[in-house]
Design a protein around this motif. Structure first.
Motif, short mmCIF file in Angstrom:
data_model
loop_
_atom_site.label_atom_id
_atom_site.label_comp_id
_atom_site.label_asym_id
_atom_site.label_seq_id
_atom_site.Cartn_x
_atom_site.Cartn_y
_atom_site.Cartn_z
N LEU A 163 -23.89 23.95 -24.06
CA LEU A 163 -24.07 22.54 -24.41
C LEU A 163 -25.18 21.87 -23.61
O LEU A 163 -25.68 20.83 -24.01
CB LEU A 163 -22.76 21.78 -24.18
CG LEU A 163 -21.59 22.17 -25.08
CD1 LEU A 163 -20.32 21.46 -24.64
CD2 LEU A 163 -21.91 21.87 -26.53
N SER A 164 -25.58 22.48 -22.51
CA SER A 164 -26.62 21.87 -21.66
C SER A 164 -28.00 22.00 -22.26
O SER A 164 -28.33 22.82 -23.01
CB SER A 164 -26.63 22.54 -20.29
OG SER A 164 -25.41 22.35 -19.66
N LEU A 222 -17.28 38.24 -15.19
CA LEU A 222 -15.90 38.17 -15.65
C LEU A 222 -15.05 38.89 -14.61
O LEU A 222 -15.30 40.06 -14.31
CB LEU A 222 -15.78 38.85 -17.02
CG LEU A 222 -14.47 38.77 -17.75
CD1 LEU A 222 -14.09 37.31 -18.04
CD2 LEU A 222 -14.53 39.55 -19.05
N GLY A 223 -14.09 38.17 -14.05
CA GLY A 223 -13.24 38.75 -13.02
C GLY A 223 -12.24 39.74 -13.60
O GLY A 223 -11.82 39.61 -14.75
N ASP A 224 -11.89 40.73 -12.81
CA ASP A 224 -10.97 41.75 -13.28
C ASP A 224 -9.96 42.09 -12.19
O ASP A 224 -10.12 41.70 -11.05
CB ASP A 224 -11.72 43.00 -13.71
CG ASP A 224 -12.49 43.65 -12.56
OD1 ASP A 224 -12.94 42.93 -11.66
OD2 ASP A 224 -12.64 44.88 -12.57
N PHE A 237 -14.05 31.89 -18.10
CA PHE A 237 -15.32 32.41 -18.59
C PHE A 237 -15.78 31.63 -19.82
O PHE A 237 -16.95 31.23 -19.91
CB PHE A 237 -15.19 33.90 -18.91
CG PHE A 237 -16.43 34.50 -19.49
CD1 PHE A 237 -17.50 34.82 -18.69
CD2 PHE A 237 -16.53 34.72 -20.86
CE1 PHE A 237 -18.65 35.36 -19.22
CE2 PHE A 237 -17.67 35.26 -21.41
CZ PHE A 237 -18.74 35.57 -20.59
N GLN A 238 -14.87 31.40 -20.76
CA GLN A 238 -15.23 30.67 -21.98
C GLN A 238 -15.66 29.24 -21.67
O GLN A 238 -16.65 28.75 -22.21
CB GLN A 238 -14.07 30.67 -22.96
CG GLN A 238 -13.86 32.02 -23.63
CD GLN A 238 -12.68 32.02 -24.57
OE1 GLN A 238 -11.60 31.57 -24.21
NE2 GLN A 238 -12.89 32.52 -25.76
N LEU A 239 -14.93 28.56 -20.80
CA LEU A 239 -15.30 27.19 -20.44
C LEU A 239 -16.66 27.13 -19.76
O LEU A 239 -17.47 26.26 -20.05
CB LEU A 239 -14.23 26.57 -19.54
CG LEU A 239 -12.95 26.13 -20.23
CD1 LEU A 239 -11.91 25.70 -19.19
CD2 LEU A 239 -13.22 25.01 -21.21
N ALA A 240 -16.90 28.05 -18.85
CA ALA A 240 -18.19 28.08 -18.14
C ALA A 240 -19.34 28.30 -19.11
O ALA A 240 -20.41 27.69 -18.98
CB ALA A 240 -18.17 29.16 -17.06
N ASN A 241 -19.13 29.14 -20.09
CA ASN A 241 -20.20 29.44 -21.04
C ASN A 241 -20.34 28.38 -22.14
O ASN A 241 -21.41 28.21 -22.66
CB ASN A 241 -20.00 30.85 -21.63
CG ASN A 241 -20.37 31.88 -20.60
OD1 ASN A 241 -21.52 32.03 -20.25
ND2 ASN A 241 -19.38 32.56 -20.06
#
Length: 67
Positions: A66-67, A38-40, A57-61
């Motif tokens: 889903l994979s 998570l970038g800061d 972050f939410q989209l990546a996770n």
């Protein structure tokens, strides 16, 4: 000729605010930042996190789940 306005920027969130947004603990957000998941942004000694970074972050996770 009018001066163009810069794009509006959303405020940066504190670690506790980011934790509440993600519905996780403050220590989880600190761990994600420490592990560079998570970038800061550092403002002096304070750590801030942007809404855009939380969305990324939410989209990546979500994709990983889903994979």
């Amino acid at each position: 000729m009018p001066i163009s306005q810069p794009p509006s920027r959303q405020p940066l969130l504190t670690v506790p605010e980011a934790a509440a947004h993600l519905k996780v603990s403050v220590s989880t957000v600190r761990r994600l930042v420490r592990n560079r998941l998570l970038g800061d942004v550092h403002v002096g000694r304070s750590v801030r996190i942007s809404y855009d970074e939380l969305d990324r972050f939410q989209l990546a996770n979500e994709r990983a789940a889903l994979s």
